[in-house]
Write a protein that holds these residues in place. Structure first.
Motif, PDB file in Angstrom:
ATOM      1  N   THR A  73       0.812  -1.218   0.000  1.00 41.38           N
ATOM      2  CA  THR A  73       0.000   0.000   0.000  1.00 41.38           C
ATOM      3  C   THR A  73       0.843   1.265   0.000  1.00 41.38           C
ATOM      4  O   THR A  73       0.350   2.331  -0.368  1.00 41.38           O
ATOM      5  CB  THR A  73      -0.972   0.039   1.194  1.00 41.38           C
ATOM      6  OG1 THR A  73      -0.233  -0.105   2.398  1.00 41.38           O
ATOM      7  CG2 THR A  73      -2.001  -1.051   1.092  1.00 41.38           C
ATOM      8  N   SER A  74       2.099   1.164   0.395  1.00 38.93           N
ATOM      9  CA  SER A  74       2.949   2.355   0.363  1.00 38.93           C
ATOM     10  C   SER A  74       3.439   2.662  -1.053  1.00 38.93           C
ATOM     11  O   SER A  74       3.720   3.815  -1.371  1.00 38.93           O
ATOM     12  CB  SER A  74       4.140   2.198   1.299  1.00 38.93           C
ATOM     13  OG  SER A  74       5.040   1.231   0.804  1.00 38.93           O
ATOM     14  N   ILE A  75       3.502   1.655  -1.911  1.00 41.91           N
ATOM     15  CA  ILE A  75       4.001   1.872  -3.273  1.00 41.91           C
ATOM     16  C   ILE A  75       3.147   2.885  -4.035  1.00 41.91           C
ATOM     17  O   ILE A  75       3.691   3.852  -4.593  1.00 41.91           O
ATOM     18  CB  ILE A  75       4.144   0.536  -4.023  1.00 41.91           C
ATOM     19  CG1 ILE A  75       5.273  -0.278  -3.398  1.00 41.91           C
ATOM     20  CG2 ILE A  75       4.390   0.760  -5.511  1.00 41.91           C
ATOM     21  CD1 ILE A  75       5.363  -1.705  -3.890  1.00 41.91           C
ATOM     22  N   PRO A  76       1.809   2.747  -4.081  1.00 46.51           N
ATOM     23  CA  PRO A  76       1.031   3.780  -4.778  1.00 46.51           C
ATOM     24  C   PRO A  76       1.126   5.149  -4.112  1.00 46.51           C
ATOM     25  O   PRO A  76       1.031   6.171  -4.788  1.00 46.51           O
ATOM     26  CB  PRO A  76      -0.413   3.272  -4.732  1.00 46.51           C
ATOM     27  CG  PRO A  76      -0.369   1.887  -4.259  1.00 46.51           C
ATOM     28  CD  PRO A  76       0.954   1.651  -3.658  1.00 46.51           C
ATOM     29  N   MET A  77       1.314   5.163  -2.810  1.00 46.99           N
ATOM     30  CA  MET A  77       1.441   6.453  -2.120  1.00 46.99           C
ATOM     31  C   MET A  77       2.720   7.176  -2.534  1.00 46.99           C
ATOM     32  O   MET A  77       2.734   8.390  -2.643  1.00 46.99           O
ATOM     33  CB  MET A  77       1.399   6.243  -0.610  1.00 46.99           C
ATOM     34  CG  MET A  77       0.062   5.811  -0.100  1.00 46.99           C
ATOM     35  SD  MET A  77       0.125   5.541   1.667  1.00 46.99           S
ATOM     36  CE  MET A  77      -1.560   5.062   1.981  1.00 46.99           C
ATOM     37  N   PHE A  78       3.788   6.418  -2.744  1.00 42.56           N
ATOM     38  CA  PHE A  78       5.049   7.026  -3.155  1.00 42.56           C
ATOM     39  C   PHE A  78       5.008   7.570  -4.582  1.00 42.56           C
ATOM     40  O   PHE A  78       5.854   8.370  -4.959  1.00 42.56           O
ATOM     41  CB  PHE A  78       6.199   6.022  -3.044  1.00 42.56           C
ATOM     42  CG  PHE A  78       6.743   5.868  -1.657  1.00 42.56           C
ATOM     43  CD1 PHE A  78       7.255   6.944  -0.965  1.00 42.56           C
ATOM     44  CD2 PHE A  78       6.744   4.631  -1.036  1.00 42.56           C
ATOM     45  CE1 PHE A  78       7.764   6.800   0.318  1.00 42.56           C
ATOM     46  CE2 PHE A  78       7.247   4.473   0.237  1.00 42.56           C
ATOM     47  CZ  PHE A  78       7.752   5.562   0.915  1.00 42.56           C
ATOM     48  N   LEU A  79       4.044   7.136  -5.383  1.00 36.50           N
ATOM     49  CA  LEU A  79       3.989   7.547  -6.786  1.00 36.50           C
ATOM     50  C   LEU A  79       3.518   8.981  -6.984  1.00 36.50           C
ATOM     51  O   LEU A  79       3.718   9.550  -8.047  1.00 36.50           O
ATOM     52  CB  LEU A  79       3.099   6.584  -7.583  1.00 36.50           C
ATOM     53  CG  LEU A  79       3.651   5.158  -7.691  1.00 36.50           C
ATOM     54  CD1 LEU A  79       2.676   4.279  -8.451  1.00 36.50           C
ATOM     55  CD2 LEU A  79       5.012   5.156  -8.348  1.00 36.50           C
ATOM     56  N   SER A  80       2.896   9.566  -5.983  1.00 36.66           N
ATOM     57  CA  SER A  80       2.479  10.964  -6.110  1.00 36.66           C
ATOM     58  C   SER A  80       3.269  11.824  -5.131  1.00 36.66           C
ATOM     59  O   SER A  80       3.746  11.346  -4.114  1.00 36.66           O
ATOM     60  CB  SER A  80       0.982  11.103  -5.834  1.00 36.66           C
ATOM     61  OG  SER A  80       0.722  10.837  -4.484  1.00 36.66           O
TER      62      SER A  80
END
Length: 134
Positions: free
Chosen positions: A89-96
């Protein structure tokens, strides 16, 4: 700044993480043997609800052996899956750009979700965001 980050965190996933931990705590407290895991789940849930401005420290003390034994059981049964969930779940958060602090907060939850027993959540007094990575 911590309050703003906590509100953003709450809106973009923190509430669902906390609800998950609280439900797991209720289930663990229903079973008598797993009450320590239930209490730890409530503690992690409160931390997942409002993570900015707080950090995790080792409690220490005389119960170190029992905490370690319980943590081994926890890692084998649930901890590794919860940690993988936090990473995913942290991976999509890091994308923005706005999600980077949220991804860092999600990564910050991994140590306490892997080994919750013998840990304490304490406020970080007067620290700024980059110093919360400890």
């Amino acid at each position: 700044m911590n309050a703003l980050l906590n509100v953003i965190w709450l809106l973009f996933g923190g509430i669902w993480l906390a609800i998950g931990y609280f439900l797991a705590g209720i289930v663990c407290c229903l079973l008598v043997v797993t009450i320590p895991f239930g209490i730890a789940s409530f503690r992690i849930g409160a931390y997942a609800l409002w993570p900015f401005g707080r950090s995790v420290v080792d409690r220490g003390g005389r119960t170190y052996f029992f905490s370690t034994l319980g943590n081994v059981v926890w890692v084998l049964v649930a901890g590794i899956w919860i940690a993988i969930g936090h990473v995913l779940t942290s991976i999509p958060m890091f994308l923005s750009i706005i999600g980077i602090p949220l991804g860092i907060a999600n990564i910050k939850l991994i140590p306490v979700s892997l080994m919750p027993l013998g840990k304490e959540i304490v406020p970080t007094s007067g620290t700024r965001f980059p110093q919360q990575l400890r």
